[in-house]
Motif scaffolding. Structure first.
Motif, PDB file in Angstrom:
ATOM      1  N   TRP A 224      15.423 -14.833  91.824  1.00  0.00           N
ATOM      2  CA  TRP A 224      15.093 -14.869  90.588  1.00  0.00           C
ATOM      3  C   TRP A 224      15.166 -15.998  89.838  1.00  0.00           C
ATOM      4  O   TRP A 224      14.172 -16.613  89.164  1.00  0.00           O
ATOM      5  CB  TRP A 224      15.552 -13.584  89.645  1.00  0.00           C
ATOM      6  CG  TRP A 224      15.308 -12.410  90.021  1.00  0.00           C
ATOM      7  CD1 TRP A 224      15.919 -11.224  90.466  1.00  0.00           C
ATOM      8  CD2 TRP A 224      13.692 -11.841  89.630  1.00  0.00           C
ATOM      9  NE1 TRP A 224      15.216 -10.193  90.687  1.00  0.00           N
ATOM     10  CE2 TRP A 224      13.713 -10.656  89.978  1.00  0.00           C
ATOM     11  CE3 TRP A 224      12.849 -12.353  89.291  1.00  0.00           C
ATOM     12  CZ2 TRP A 224      12.449  -9.700  89.948  1.00  0.00           C
ATOM     13  CZ3 TRP A 224      11.566 -11.438  89.097  1.00  0.00           C
ATOM     14  CH2 TRP A 224      11.563 -10.065  89.501  1.00  0.00           C
ATOM     15  N   ALA A 225      16.130 -16.928  90.111  1.00  0.00           N
ATOM     16  CA  ALA A 225      16.384 -18.246  89.471  1.00  0.00           C
ATOM     17  C   ALA A 225      15.276 -19.116  90.037  1.00  0.00           C
ATOM     18  O   ALA A 225      14.497 -19.896  89.359  1.00  0.00           O
ATOM     19  CB  ALA A 225      17.623 -18.768  89.804  1.00  0.00           C
ATOM     20  N   LEU A 226      15.017 -19.184  91.300  1.00  0.00           N
ATOM     21  CA  LEU A 226      13.977 -19.867  91.870  1.00  0.00           C
ATOM     22  C   LEU A 226      12.399 -19.677  91.339  1.00  0.00           C
ATOM     23  O   LEU A 226      11.493 -20.327  91.192  1.00  0.00           O
ATOM     24  CB  LEU A 226      14.163 -19.990  93.454  1.00  0.00           C
ATOM     25  CG  LEU A 226      15.254 -20.500  94.055  1.00  0.00           C
ATOM     26  CD1 LEU A 226      15.448 -20.279  95.406  1.00  0.00           C
ATOM     27  CD2 LEU A 226      15.421 -21.929  93.984  1.00  0.00           C
ATOM     28  N   ALA A 227      12.279 -18.119  91.216  1.00  0.00           N
ATOM     29  CA  ALA A 227      11.052 -17.749  90.930  1.00  0.00           C
ATOM     30  C   ALA A 227      10.822 -18.197  89.443  1.00  0.00           C
ATOM     31  O   ALA A 227       9.668 -18.393  89.038  1.00  0.00           O
ATOM     32  CB  ALA A 227      11.052 -16.290  91.043  1.00  0.00           C
ATOM     33  N   GLY A 228      11.814 -18.041  88.677  1.00  0.00           N
ATOM     34  CA  GLY A 228      11.636 -18.322  87.231  1.00  0.00           C
ATOM     35  C   GLY A 228      11.229 -19.874  87.007  1.00  0.00           C
ATOM     36  O   GLY A 228      10.398 -20.274  86.270  1.00  0.00           O
ATOM     37  N   ALA A 229      12.067 -20.702  87.813  1.00  0.00           N
ATOM     38  CA  ALA A 229      11.744 -22.082  87.894  1.00  0.00           C
ATOM     39  C   ALA A 229      10.488 -22.610  88.306  1.00  0.00           C
ATOM     40  O   ALA A 229       9.739 -23.265  87.845  1.00  0.00           O
ATOM     41  CB  ALA A 229      12.837 -22.876  88.722  1.00  0.00           C
ATOM     42  N   ALA A 230       9.994 -21.823  89.553  1.00  0.00           N
ATOM     43  CA  ALA A 230       8.517 -22.032  89.805  1.00  0.00           C
ATOM     44  C   ALA A 230       7.497 -21.576  88.682  1.00  0.00           C
ATOM     45  O   ALA A 230       6.486 -22.422  88.636  1.00  0.00           O
ATOM     46  CB  ALA A 230       8.196 -21.227  91.109  1.00  0.00           C
ATOM     47  N   ALA A 231       7.720 -20.495  88.027  1.00  0.00           N
ATOM     48  CA  ALA A 231       7.039 -20.135  87.111  1.00  0.00           C
ATOM     49  C   ALA A 231       6.893 -21.236  85.970  1.00  0.00           C
ATOM     50  O   ALA A 231       5.559 -21.538  85.629  1.00  0.00           O
ATOM     51  CB  ALA A 231       7.220 -18.799  86.540  1.00  0.00           C
ATOM     52  N   LEU A 232       8.043 -21.797  85.644  1.00  0.00           N
ATOM     53  CA  LEU A 232       7.973 -22.491  84.538  1.00  0.00           C
ATOM     54  C   LEU A 232       7.134 -24.112  84.823  1.00  0.00           C
ATOM     55  O   LEU A 232       6.498 -24.542  84.100  1.00  0.00           O
ATOM     56  CB  LEU A 232       9.204 -23.228  83.914  1.00  0.00           C
ATOM     57  CG  LEU A 232       9.692 -22.303  82.727  1.00  0.00           C
ATOM     58  CD1 LEU A 232       9.053 -22.798  81.646  1.00  0.00           C
ATOM     59  CD2 LEU A 232       9.600 -20.962  82.969  1.00  0.00           C
ATOM     60  N   TRP A 233       7.365 -24.332  86.234  1.00  0.00           N
ATOM     61  CA  TRP A 233       6.797 -25.532  86.831  1.00  0.00           C
ATOM     62  C   TRP A 233       5.143 -25.252  86.731  1.00  0.00           C
ATOM     63  O   TRP A 233       4.338 -25.979  86.282  1.00  0.00           O
ATOM     64  CB  TRP A 233       7.067 -25.864  88.131  1.00  0.00           C
ATOM     65  CG  TRP A 233       8.502 -26.512  88.157  1.00  0.00           C
ATOM     66  CD1 TRP A 233       8.977 -27.719  87.251  1.00  0.00           C
ATOM     67  CD2 TRP A 233       9.422 -26.468  88.919  1.00  0.00           C
ATOM     68  NE1 TRP A 233      10.256 -27.889  87.618  1.00  0.00           N
ATOM     69  CE2 TRP A 233      10.579 -27.347  88.908  1.00  0.00           C
ATOM     70  CE3 TRP A 233       9.584 -25.744  90.303  1.00  0.00           C
ATOM     71  CZ2 TRP A 233      11.471 -27.302  89.467  1.00  0.00           C
ATOM     72  CZ3 TRP A 233      10.956 -25.780  91.175  1.00  0.00           C
ATOM     73  CH2 TRP A 233      11.801 -26.756  90.530  1.00  0.00           C
ATOM     74  N   THR A 234       4.842 -24.102  87.034  1.00  0.00           N
ATOM     75  CA  THR A 234       3.249 -23.773  86.966  1.00  0.00           C
ATOM     76  C   THR A 234       2.609 -23.929  85.689  1.00  0.00           C
ATOM     77  O   THR A 234       1.658 -24.341  85.613  1.00  0.00           O
ATOM     78  CB  THR A 234       3.168 -22.327  87.624  1.00  0.00           C
ATOM     79  OG1 THR A 234       3.626 -22.189  88.933  1.00  0.00           O
ATOM     80  CG2 THR A 234       1.780 -22.000  87.619  1.00  0.00           C
ATOM     81  N   LEU A 235       3.355 -23.298  84.738  1.00  0.00           N
ATOM     82  CA  LEU A 235       2.864 -23.318  83.345  1.00  0.00           C
ATOM     83  C   LEU A 235       2.877 -24.805  82.763  1.00  0.00           C
ATOM     84  O   LEU A 235       2.165 -25.175  82.199  1.00  0.00           O
ATOM     85  CB  LEU A 235       3.779 -22.455  82.330  1.00  0.00           C
ATOM     86  CG  LEU A 235       3.557 -20.962  82.461  1.00  0.00           C
ATOM     87  CD1 LEU A 235       4.712 -20.307  81.846  1.00  0.00           C
ATOM     88  CD2 LEU A 235       2.392 -20.624  82.260  1.00  0.00           C
ATOM     89  N   THR A 236       4.002 -25.520  83.200  1.00  0.00           N
ATOM     90  CA  THR A 236       3.980 -26.981  82.600  1.00  0.00           C
ATOM     91  C   THR A 236       3.034 -27.946  83.133  1.00  0.00           C
ATOM     92  O   THR A 236       2.459 -28.533  82.605  1.00  0.00           O
ATOM     93  CB  THR A 236       5.368 -27.734  83.060  1.00  0.00           C
ATOM     94  OG1 THR A 236       6.270 -26.688  82.550  1.00  0.00           O
ATOM     95  CG2 THR A 236       5.715 -28.989  82.623  1.00  0.00           C
ATOM     96  N   ARG A 237       2.681 -27.613  84.348  1.00  0.00           N
ATOM     97  CA  ARG A 237       1.675 -28.461  85.284  1.00  0.00           C
ATOM     98  C   ARG A 237       0.354 -27.920  85.348  1.00  0.00           C
ATOM     99  O   ARG A 237      -0.631 -28.580  85.924  1.00  0.00           O
ATOM    100  CB  ARG A 237       2.195 -28.977  86.394  1.00  0.00           C
ATOM    101  CG  ARG A 237       3.415 -29.765  86.415  1.00  0.00           C
ATOM    102  CD  ARG A 237       4.380 -29.562  87.631  1.00  0.00           C
ATOM    103  NE  ARG A 237       5.513 -30.468  87.785  1.00  0.00           N
ATOM    104  CZ  ARG A 237       6.481 -30.269  87.052  1.00  0.00           C
ATOM    105  NH1 ARG A 237       6.593 -29.205  86.249  1.00  0.00           N
ATOM    106  NH2 ARG A 237       7.522 -31.290  87.072  1.00  0.00           N
ATOM    107  N   GLU A 238       0.228 -26.635  84.679  1.00  0.00           N
ATOM    108  CA  GLU A 238      -1.141 -26.077  84.693  1.00  0.00           C
ATOM    109  C   GLU A 238      -1.880 -26.049  86.153  1.00  0.00           C
ATOM    110  O   GLU A 238      -3.059 -26.438  86.430  1.00  0.00           O
ATOM    111  CB  GLU A 238      -2.107 -26.779  83.552  1.00  0.00           C
ATOM    112  CG  GLU A 238      -1.529 -26.631  82.251  1.00  0.00           C
ATOM    113  CD  GLU A 238      -1.809 -25.358  81.722  1.00  0.00           C
ATOM    114  OE1 GLU A 238      -3.050 -24.872  81.989  1.00  0.00           O
ATOM    115  OE2 GLU A 238      -1.183 -24.867  80.948  1.00  0.00           O
ATOM    116  N   ARG A 239      -1.093 -25.611  87.043  1.00  0.00           N
ATOM    117  CA  ARG A 239      -1.390 -25.723  88.515  1.00  0.00           C
ATOM    118  C   ARG A 239      -0.757 -24.403  89.013  1.00  0.00           C
ATOM    119  O   ARG A 239       0.531 -24.167  88.712  1.00  0.00           O
ATOM    120  CB  ARG A 239      -0.897 -26.969  89.225  1.00  0.00           C
ATOM    121  CG  ARG A 239      -1.684 -28.400  88.943  1.00  0.00           C
ATOM    122  CD  ARG A 239      -3.249 -28.294  89.456  1.00  0.00           C
ATOM    123  NE  ARG A 239      -3.645 -29.583  88.928  1.00  0.00           N
ATOM    124  CZ  ARG A 239      -4.233 -30.133  87.759  1.00  0.00           C
ATOM    125  NH1 ARG A 239      -4.380 -29.419  86.743  1.00  0.00           N
ATOM    126  NH2 ARG A 239      -4.530 -31.402  87.808  1.00  0.00           N
TER     127      ARG A 239
END
Length: 334
Positions: A224-239
């Motif tokens: 869940w920690a890794l999934a949350g981090a990946a989700a924030l990176w996705t939203l930040t980078r718009e990719r």
């Protein structure tokens, strides 16, 4: 009423009903221990046992109130930040551990080893352990359905659209150090937990105290920690572009909630064990390492949800602006 709202209504009432046995059990433990008719948990004295279970009584009562707020009309009149915070922490506690319930059942793990931390008491009857487990699972399933229905009614614009179709997190909070660092901190915590779940011993003082349940819960927290981090990176980078925005928002919501809720719960327990040294309680991890990881997880979870809230608020403002512009455009009148 739409089908989704009907499902959310049934799920909310079901969640409140499912958590009621847990509330009653915890009340009986507090009253029974004070009256001397029920034993206290192993490793606890009477004040510590009463305090722990009084806290869980309050948490259960808040959970039932939350479930009802998601479906009753008065729930729409409660300040949005309050409902969102309680729902975020509650889903972080319960929705995030639903996979654990499935995996522990498949592996034959005893139901008494519930994530509550009080189910491993040998004096706990089997029927109580089953009710506690059913309360957790029922509340988690209910929140998983009722909460999205509520959010859709209250903030419909926040969860629409796709990645890359408007202002993202970068415009909101990406320039802030905490928002940038939070996914990295969450990923670092997740990787350490994943290492422990895989059998790593660095930072583990008592490897013999590790159990199958401990490995499962640690590994689930890591994912869940890794999934949350990946989700924030996705939203930040718009990719990647065109991905439905609701998917990373949901993963970020659950990932950050899991970090904040579970580490926020485990941090005082870890400190208590480290300083009080209760008899019969020997956590596997080095206390200093565990405390630092829980502090990092709580901080990262709070920073991550702040970024998510800013994103949702910005999208709502953008949607309102588009509607106002469309209404003011020539020829838009009746």
């Amino acid at each position: 009423m739409e089908r989704w709202d009907r499902a959310g209504r049934c799920a909310a009432y079901g969640a409140a009903l499912a958590l009621a046995p847990y509330l009653l059990i915890k009340v009986s433990w507090v009253a029974g221990s004070l009256l001397g008719v029920l034993p206290i948990g192993e490793g606890f004295n009477l004040p510590g046992w009463v305090l722990l279970n009084t806290v869980t009584v309050g948490m259960a009562a808040i959970g039932i109130a939350l479930a009802l707020a998601l479906v009753r009309p008065w729930g729409m009149r409660i300040p949005g930040w309050l409902v969102a915070f309680v729902a975020w922490a509650g889903s972080g506690f319960l929705v995030s551990v639903l996979p654990y319930s499935v995996l522990s059942a498949l592996l034959g793990s005893p139901a008494a080893d519930a994530p509550d931390g009080g189910g491993d008491d040998p004096s706990m009857p089997g029927w109580e352990a089953v009710l506690v487990q059913c309360s957790f699972v029922g509340m988690g399933l209910g929140l998983a359905v009722a909460l999205p229905a509520y959010l859709r009614r209250r903030w419909p614009e926040a969860f629409t659209g796709r990645i890359g179709d408007g202002a993202g997190v970068r415009n909101e909070a990406g320039a802030r150090g905490a928002a940038v660092a939070a996914p990295w901190v969450a990923a670092a915590v997740g990787l350490v937990w994943l290492y422990w779940a895989a059998g790593g011993t660095l930072g583990v003082a008592h490897p013999s105290e590790r159990t199958t349940d401990g490995h499962l819960l640690t590994g689930l927290g890591a994912l869940w920690a890794l999934a949350g981090a990946a989700a924030l990176w996705t939203l930040t980078r718009e990719r990647p572009a065109r991905l439905p925005r609701s998917l990373p928002l949901a993963l970020g919501w659950l990932g950050s909630g899991s970090l904040f809720a579970w580490s926020g719960w485990k941090l005082p327990v870890t400190l208590f064990v480290a300083f009080a040294h209760p008899a019969g309680v020997t956590p596997p991890e080095e206390p200093v390492v565990a405390v630092l990881l829980h502090l990092a997880a709580v901080t990262a979870g709070a920073a991550m949800v702040r970024t998510l809230v800013n994103t949702a608020r910005r999208r709502g403002h953008d949607a309102a602006g588009h509607r106002s512009a469309a209404a003011a455009a020539p020829g838009s009148g009746p």
